[in-house]
Design an enzyme around this catalytic site. Structure first.
Site, PDB file in Angstrom:
ATOM      1  N   GLY A  17       0.839  -1.206   0.000  1.00 23.06           N
ATOM      2  CA  GLY A  17       0.000   0.000   0.000  1.00 23.06           C
ATOM      3  C   GLY A  17       0.870   1.252   0.000  1.00 23.06           C
ATOM      4  N   ARG A  75       0.857  -5.076  -5.297  1.00 24.31           N
ATOM      5  CA  ARG A  75       1.007  -6.230  -4.407  1.00 24.31           C
ATOM      6  C   ARG A  75       1.167  -7.424  -5.353  1.00 24.31           C
ATOM      7  NH1 ARG A  75      -0.892  -3.862   0.536  1.00 24.31           N
ATOM      8  NH2 ARG A  75      -2.711  -2.550   0.302  1.00 24.31           N
ATOM      9  N   ASP A 128       5.469  -4.810   6.171  1.00 20.91           N
ATOM     10  CA  ASP A 128       6.069  -6.103   6.519  1.00 20.91           C
ATOM     11  C   ASP A 128       5.969  -7.147   5.399  1.00 20.91           C
ATOM     12  OD1 ASP A 128       3.377  -6.312   6.903  1.00 20.91           O
ATOM     13  OD2 ASP A 128       3.470  -7.134   8.928  1.00 20.91           O
ATOM     14  N   THR A 164       4.140   2.552   5.925  1.00 16.31           N
ATOM     15  CA  THR A 164       2.750   2.105   5.921  1.00 16.31           C
ATOM     16  C   THR A 164       1.964   2.964   6.889  1.00 16.31           C
ATOM     17  OG1 THR A 164       1.201   0.379   6.642  1.00 16.31           O
ATOM     18  CG2 THR A 164       3.417   0.213   7.509  1.00 16.31           C
ATOM     19  N   ASP A 191      -0.383   2.070   8.537  1.00 17.52           N
ATOM     20  CA  ASP A 191      -0.834   1.236   9.661  1.00 17.52           C
ATOM     21  C   ASP A 191       0.093   1.325  10.873  1.00 17.52           C
ATOM     22  OD1 ASP A 191      -2.742   0.449   7.839  1.00 17.52           O
ATOM     23  OD2 ASP A 191      -1.744  -1.432   7.339  1.00 17.52           O
ATOM     24  N   ASP A 217       2.300  -0.636  11.913  1.00 20.07           N
ATOM     25  CA  ASP A 217       2.168  -1.916  12.619  1.00 20.07           C
ATOM     26  C   ASP A 217       3.440  -2.772  12.532  1.00 20.07           C
ATOM     27  OD1 ASP A 217       2.040  -2.351   9.894  1.00 20.07           O
ATOM     28  OD2 ASP A 217       0.358  -3.743   9.980  1.00 20.07           O
ATOM     29  N   ARG A 274      -5.632  -2.015   9.037  1.00 17.12           N
ATOM     30  CA  ARG A 274      -5.597  -3.470   8.869  1.00 17.12           C
ATOM     31  C   ARG A 274      -5.873  -4.156  10.204  1.00 17.12           C
ATOM     32  NH1 ARG A 274      -3.830  -6.126   4.238  1.00 17.12           N
ATOM     33  NH2 ARG A 274      -2.843  -4.274   3.429  1.00 17.12           N
TER      34      ARG A 274
HETATM   35  O1  F6P Z   1      -1.784  -1.369   4.659  1.00 21.60           O
HETATM   36  C1  F6P Z   1      -2.328  -0.139   4.331  1.00 21.60           C
HETATM   37  C2  F6P Z   1      -3.795  -0.246   4.108  1.00 21.60           C
HETATM   38  O2  F6P Z   1      -4.291   1.045   3.756  1.00 21.60           O
HETATM   39  C3  F6P Z   1      -4.613  -0.816   5.264  1.00 21.60           C
HETATM   40  O3  F6P Z   1      -4.858   0.120   6.272  1.00 21.60           O
HETATM   41  C4  F6P Z   1      -5.847  -1.282   4.557  1.00 21.60           C
HETATM   42  O4  F6P Z   1      -6.461  -2.337   5.261  1.00 21.60           O
HETATM   43  C5  F6P Z   1      -5.319  -1.770   3.235  1.00 21.60           C
HETATM   44  O5  F6P Z   1      -4.066  -1.119   3.032  1.00 21.60           O
HETATM   45  C6  F6P Z   1      -6.203  -1.487   2.065  1.00 21.60           C
HETATM   46  O6  F6P Z   1      -5.633  -2.082   0.963  1.00 21.60           O
HETATM   47  P1  F6P Z   1      -6.050  -1.770  -0.541  1.00 21.60           P
HETATM   48  O7  F6P Z   1      -5.527  -0.415  -0.879  1.00 21.60           O
HETATM   49  O8  F6P Z   1      -5.407  -2.842  -1.317  1.00 21.60           O
HETATM   50  O9  F6P Z   1      -7.553  -1.764  -0.569  1.00 21.60           O
END
Ligand code: F6P
Length: 322
Positions: free
Chosen positions: A15, A76, A107, A129, A131, A133, A175
């Site tokens: 992300g 991804r 991670d 990120t 997050d 985390d 997340r």
């Molecule tokens: O890891 C970053 C994040 O924004 C999370 O907070 C969220 O759950 C996820 O990515 C959303 O992913 P995507 O952009 O693939 O919908």
């Protein structure tokens, strides 16, 4: 693999997070200062597998320090997780004469970097990120910017909540982590925060809302996406409190925007450490910040441990709200 570092590759993966561009710029310019060449792979590991890259010059990273997202783009990549994908990535790095790779991401991206080091590739990670985390760093790029976006949105919601005497349930990202939710709640002055790390007792929260509503025109409940769905929480609160409840799922707005000063400074510090670490023969580790000191930690440790939330901040958010 210990060989002289002359040419490094950089990519952003997973992300996107504000501050990624500032980190790319700092890696390129600090590397040039150290007489290294830098190439950037597009779309993270996907570009590494298809060998889609560009040579990065000092000028090519001009004007990006204040831009959100990542100008190298991100993805991804499922292919990269396969044995064949990893082998192709290694082959491309060798063919492109790249001596070390800087991976900017979360991670999941570091798991990929660690796997590459198992094949003998030099790699270092820069945490990015929203997050926040990742074990081994107090802050990841993008977290502070995201928090600032969220608290400005909370203020806007408070305006309308107060005007209409409403309860609002606001869902934030993160997340499986409650980091973003706790700090948004504390900094945004919310009344309650629901996070995945602490069991949610909606009856208790609803009773508290009922008891504390007198004289209060707005009630703001922050829900971390990993804890519950805002719509479910709102439905329960509406039933138990018997008051109007509105829902606001903030979504990807939280991931955009010009990076905060903190994220830009951190990006520069992480980049400098990453390049110096590689030049000093280091590999297979993540750069981080702990107690205000820029650190390195082996990927293995980063990936095998879980970052704990700050319970005091969680409690303080509630103490200050009541
Ligand atoms: O890891 C970053 C994040 O924004 C999370 O907070 C969220 O759950 C996820 O990515 C959303 O992913 P995507 O952009 O693939 O919908």
């Amino acid at each position: 693999m210990s060989k002289e570092i002359k040419r490094i590759g950089v990519l952003t993966s997973g992300g996107d997070a504000s501050g990624m561009n500032a980190a790319i710029r700092a890696i390129v310019r600090y590397s040039l200062y150290k007489k290294l060449e830098v190439i950037g792979f597009y779309e993270g590991y996907k570009g590494l597998i298809s060998n889609d890259y560009t040579v990065l010059t000092g000028n090519s990273v001009g004007g990006i320090i204040d831009r959100g997202g990542t100008f190298l783009f991100t993805a991804r990549s499922e292919d990269f997780k396969t044995k064949e994908g990893l082998a192709t990535a290694k082959k491309n790095l060798e063919a492109d004469n790249i001596d070390a790779l800087v991976v900017i991401g979360g991670d999941g991206s570091f798991r990929g970097a660690r796997d590459l080091t198992c094949l003998g590739v030099n790699a270092v990670g820069i945490p990015a990120t929203i997050d926040n985390d990742i074990y081994g760093t107090d802050y990841s790029l993008g977290f502070d910017t995201s928090l600032n976006v969220i608290i400005s949105l909370i203020s806007k919601i408070r305006d309308t909540a107060s005007s209409h005497e409403r309860i609002f349930v606001i869902e934030v990202m993160g997340r499986n982590s409650g980091e973003l939710a706790i700090r948004s709640s504390l900094a945004g002055g919310a009344d309650y925060v629901l996070i995945p790390e602490i069991k949610v007792d909606l009856v208790k929260i609803s009773n508290a809302i009922k008891n504390h509503r007198e004289g209060k025109r707005h009630t703001l409940v922050i829900v971390a996406e990993g804890a519950a769905k805002a719509t479910d929480v709102a439905a329960s609160i509406k039933l138990l409190v018997e008051h109007e409840v509105r829902v606001s799922v903030l979504g990807h707005i939280q991931r955009g925007g010009s990076p905060s000063a903190m994220d830009r400074v951190l990006a520069a510090q992480f980049a400098q450490k990453a390049v110096d670490f590689l030049l000093g023969g280091g590999t297979n580790a993540m750069i981080g910040i702990q107690n205000n000191i820029i650190t390195t930690m082996p990927f293995e440790e980063v990936l095998s441990k879980k970052k704990e939330i700050d319970r005091n901040l969680f409690e303080l958010s509630h103490i200050l709200a009541l």
